[in-house]
Design an enzyme around this catalytic site. Structure first.
Site, PDB file in Angstrom:
ATOM      1  N   TYR A  24       5.410 -18.328  16.771  1.00 39.85           N
ATOM      2  CA  TYR A  24       6.279 -19.112  15.740  1.00 39.85           C
ATOM      3  C   TYR A  24       4.980 -19.935  15.399  1.00 39.85           C
ATOM      4  O   TYR A  24       5.080 -20.101  13.998  1.00 39.85           O
ATOM      5  CB  TYR A  24       7.264 -20.148  16.568  1.00 39.85           C
ATOM      6  CG  TYR A  24       7.898 -21.043  15.496  1.00 39.85           C
ATOM      7  CD1 TYR A  24       9.318 -20.252  14.685  1.00 39.85           C
ATOM      8  CD2 TYR A  24       7.834 -22.131  15.311  1.00 39.85           C
ATOM      9  CE1 TYR A  24       9.894 -21.077  13.719  1.00 39.85           C
ATOM     10  CE2 TYR A  24       8.409 -23.037  14.476  1.00 39.85           C
ATOM     11  CZ  TYR A  24       9.439 -22.529  13.573  1.00 39.85           C
ATOM     12  OH  TYR A  24      10.213 -23.305  12.931  1.00 39.85           O
ATOM     13  N   SER A  84       6.907 -25.296   8.660  1.00 42.68           N
ATOM     14  CA  SER A  84       7.294 -26.096   9.844  1.00 42.68           C
ATOM     15  C   SER A  84       6.166 -26.971  10.118  1.00 42.68           C
ATOM     16  O   SER A  84       5.094 -26.970   9.442  1.00 42.68           O
ATOM     17  CB  SER A  84       7.561 -25.297  11.042  1.00 42.68           C
ATOM     18  OG  SER A  84       7.513 -26.232  12.239  1.00 42.68           O
TER      19      SER A  84
HETATM   20  P1  NAD Z   1      19.004 -21.233  11.600  1.00 43.56           P
HETATM   21  O1  NAD Z   1      18.659 -20.137  12.968  1.00 43.56           O
HETATM   22  O2  NAD Z   1      20.177 -21.975  11.420  1.00 43.56           O
HETATM   23  O3  NAD Z   1      18.437 -20.540  10.279  1.00 43.56           O
HETATM   24  C1  NAD Z   1      17.807 -19.278  10.206  1.00 43.56           C
HETATM   25  C2  NAD Z   1      18.425 -18.364   9.283  1.00 43.56           C
HETATM   26  O4  NAD Z   1      17.508 -17.082   9.245  1.00 43.56           O
HETATM   27  C3  NAD Z   1      19.795 -17.768   9.917  1.00 43.56           C
HETATM   28  O5  NAD Z   1      20.789 -17.834   9.070  1.00 43.56           O
HETATM   29  C4  NAD Z   1      19.445 -16.495  10.370  1.00 43.56           C
HETATM   30  O6  NAD Z   1      20.517 -15.673  10.215  1.00 43.56           O
HETATM   31  C5  NAD Z   1      18.603 -16.232   9.255  1.00 43.56           C
HETATM   32  N1  NAD Z   1      17.560 -14.668   9.704  1.00 43.56           N
HETATM   33  C6  NAD Z   1      16.994 -14.788  10.946  1.00 43.56           C
HETATM   34  N2  NAD Z   1      16.417 -13.303  10.858  1.00 43.56           N
HETATM   35  C7  NAD Z   1      16.570 -12.865   9.485  1.00 43.56           C
HETATM   36  C8  NAD Z   1      16.176 -11.585   8.947  1.00 43.56           C
HETATM   37  N3  NAD Z   1      15.343 -10.910   9.741  1.00 43.56           N
HETATM   38  N4  NAD Z   1      16.518 -11.516   7.881  1.00 43.56           N
HETATM   39  C9  NAD Z   1      17.342 -12.469   7.042  1.00 43.56           C
HETATM   40  N5  NAD Z   1      17.953 -13.475   7.704  1.00 43.56           N
HETATM   41  C10 NAD Z   1      17.279 -13.890   9.050  1.00 43.56           C
HETATM   42  O7  NAD Z   1      17.799 -22.328  11.718  1.00 43.56           O
HETATM   43  P2  NAD Z   1      17.098 -23.399  10.594  1.00 43.56           P
HETATM   44  O8  NAD Z   1      16.767 -24.667  11.559  1.00 43.56           O
HETATM   45  O9  NAD Z   1      17.964 -23.793   9.615  1.00 43.56           O
HETATM   46  O10 NAD Z   1      15.586 -22.562  10.099  1.00 43.56           O
HETATM   47  C11 NAD Z   1      15.610 -22.406   8.808  1.00 43.56           C
HETATM   48  C12 NAD Z   1      13.967 -22.276   8.608  1.00 43.56           C
HETATM   49  O11 NAD Z   1      13.695 -23.615   8.759  1.00 43.56           O
HETATM   50  C13 NAD Z   1      13.254 -21.216   9.490  1.00 43.56           C
HETATM   51  O12 NAD Z   1      12.095 -20.757   8.708  1.00 43.56           O
HETATM   52  C14 NAD Z   1      12.826 -22.303  10.582  1.00 43.56           C
HETATM   53  O13 NAD Z   1      11.400 -21.818  11.113  1.00 43.56           O
HETATM   54  C15 NAD Z   1      12.447 -23.663   9.769  1.00 43.56           C
HETATM   55  N6  NAD Z   1      12.319 -25.079  10.566  1.00 43.56           N
HETATM   56  C16 NAD Z   1      13.352 -25.423  11.210  1.00 43.56           C
HETATM   57  C17 NAD Z   1      13.124 -26.506  11.812  1.00 43.56           C
HETATM   58  C18 NAD Z   1      14.247 -27.214  12.877  1.00 43.56           C
HETATM   59  O14 NAD Z   1      14.014 -28.185  13.528  1.00 43.56           O
HETATM   60  N7  NAD Z   1      15.481 -26.751  12.509  1.00 43.56           N
HETATM   61  C19 NAD Z   1      11.624 -27.246  11.976  1.00 43.56           C
HETATM   62  C20 NAD Z   1      10.934 -26.627  11.283  1.00 43.56           C
HETATM   63  C21 NAD Z   1      11.112 -25.534  10.509  1.00 43.56           C
END
Ligand code: NAD
Length: 269
Positions: A165, A152
């Site tokens: 986080y 991130s």
């Molecule tokens: P999201 O909530 O759609 O995806 C997260 C996924 O992780 C979900 O499918 C959830 O079911 C899964 N998950 C959660 N806990 C779990 C576990 N214990 N075991 C297996 N799966 C698990 O959100 P996203 O934005 O797609 O996030 C994906 C990644 O991107 C994350 O690591 C997040 O920190 C990172 N990220 C997202 C953003 C953003 O703005 N969306 C920015 C920076 C980083």
């Protein structure tokens, strides 16, 4: 992209958001995709359907394989089982994408320790356990391997009210660099992407509210949030042979968010 066709890829947390887009992108590139989910097989099935549709169109048995694998990445036994299921079904594992992640809001002096621990357990410890199991299989296969961590911008930008986080993503930078150095001799490359604000379910609190969305986007130099597909494109690049000489790096895919946007105006002289 060069070198992805026929590769066996495991994407954690692939039933939504960035993980879903990554699974679809790898299938489009001709890779076989193992779609990890924690609790909702229905959502993971949606990822699988989209991935196969994008990869194959109307052609039956186009050669791209897919697999759904349940596991909570914070549970060691789940992860061990997940990786061995992927190897049983696909024959080997070539690429791991550590995408699963959660965040829990709360002032740092008030947050419950269980919540702090849970975020670390999924985002950092979970990523490490998955990497450990993948590296074991890369070494026994003798063919190298690739790990991409979904970090991130909060790897380097502090995130008030989300200390767990922020700490988890800061740790992920060190995990990326440490594993990259330790396993370079084995031809294992370890990199990360650092997404900025991206339109996915994790950001549900602002993506459907125009005012809040505009406020978020006003802080981004390119003036808009990113898409999951833009994150997936960077992941595909880092996993491809085009990036064969890149290891231990985080590629920020953030519309310029890590460029200290508040300093855009002259402020000190
Ligand atoms: P999201 O909530 O759609 O995806 C997260 C996924 O992780 C979900 O499918 C959830 O079911 C899964 N998950 C959660 N806990 C779990 C576990 N214990 N075991 C297996 N799966 C698990 O959100 P996203 O934005 O797609 O996030 C994906 C990644 O991107 C994350 O690591 C997040 O920190 C990172 N990220 C997202 C953003 C953003 O703005 N969306 C920015 C920076 C980083």
């Amino acid at each position: 992209m060069k070198g992805l066709k026929g590769k066996n890829v495991l994407v954690t947390g692939a039933s939504s958001g960035i993980g879903q887009a990554i699974a679809i992108r790898f299938a489009q590139e001709g890779a076989n995709v193992a779609i990890n989910y924690r609790s909702s097989p229905a959502e993971a099935e949606e990822t699988e359907e989209l991935a196969i549709k994008e990869a194959c169109g109307n052609i039956e048995n186009c050669g791209v394989k897919s697999l759904l694998v349940q596991a909570d990445v914070s549970q060691e036994a789940d992860v061990v089982r997940m990786v061995s299921e992927v190897i049983d079904q696909f024959g080997s594992l070539d690429i791991l994408i550590n995408n699963a992640g959660i965040q829990i809001a709360g002032a740092a002096h008030e947050i419950k320790i269980e919540d702090f621990d849970r975020v670390l357990a999924v985002n950092l410890r979970g990523a490490y356990i998955c990497a450990r199991e993948a590296i074991k299989s890369f070494i026994s296969q003798g063919s190298g391997g690739i790990i991409i961590n979904i970090s991130s911008v909060h790897e380097i930008i502090p995130k008030p009210d989300y200390v767990g986080y922020s700490v988890s993503k800061g740790g992920m930078e060190n995990l990326t660099r440490s594993l990259a150095l330790e396993y370079a001799r084995e031809n294992i490359r370890v990199n990360a992407i650092g997404p900025g604000a991206t339109i996915t379910p994790i950001n549900q609190t602002w993506i459907d509210e125009p005012e809040k969305k505009a406020q978020v986007e006003s802080k981004i130099p390119l003036g808009r949030a990113g898409t999951s597909e833009e994150m997936a494109a960077a992941v595909a690049f880092l996993a491809s042979d085009e990036a064969a000489y890149i290891t231990g790096q985080t590629l920020f895919v953030d519309g310029g968010l890590t460029l200290y946007p508040a300093f855009r105006e002259n402020w000190s002289s």
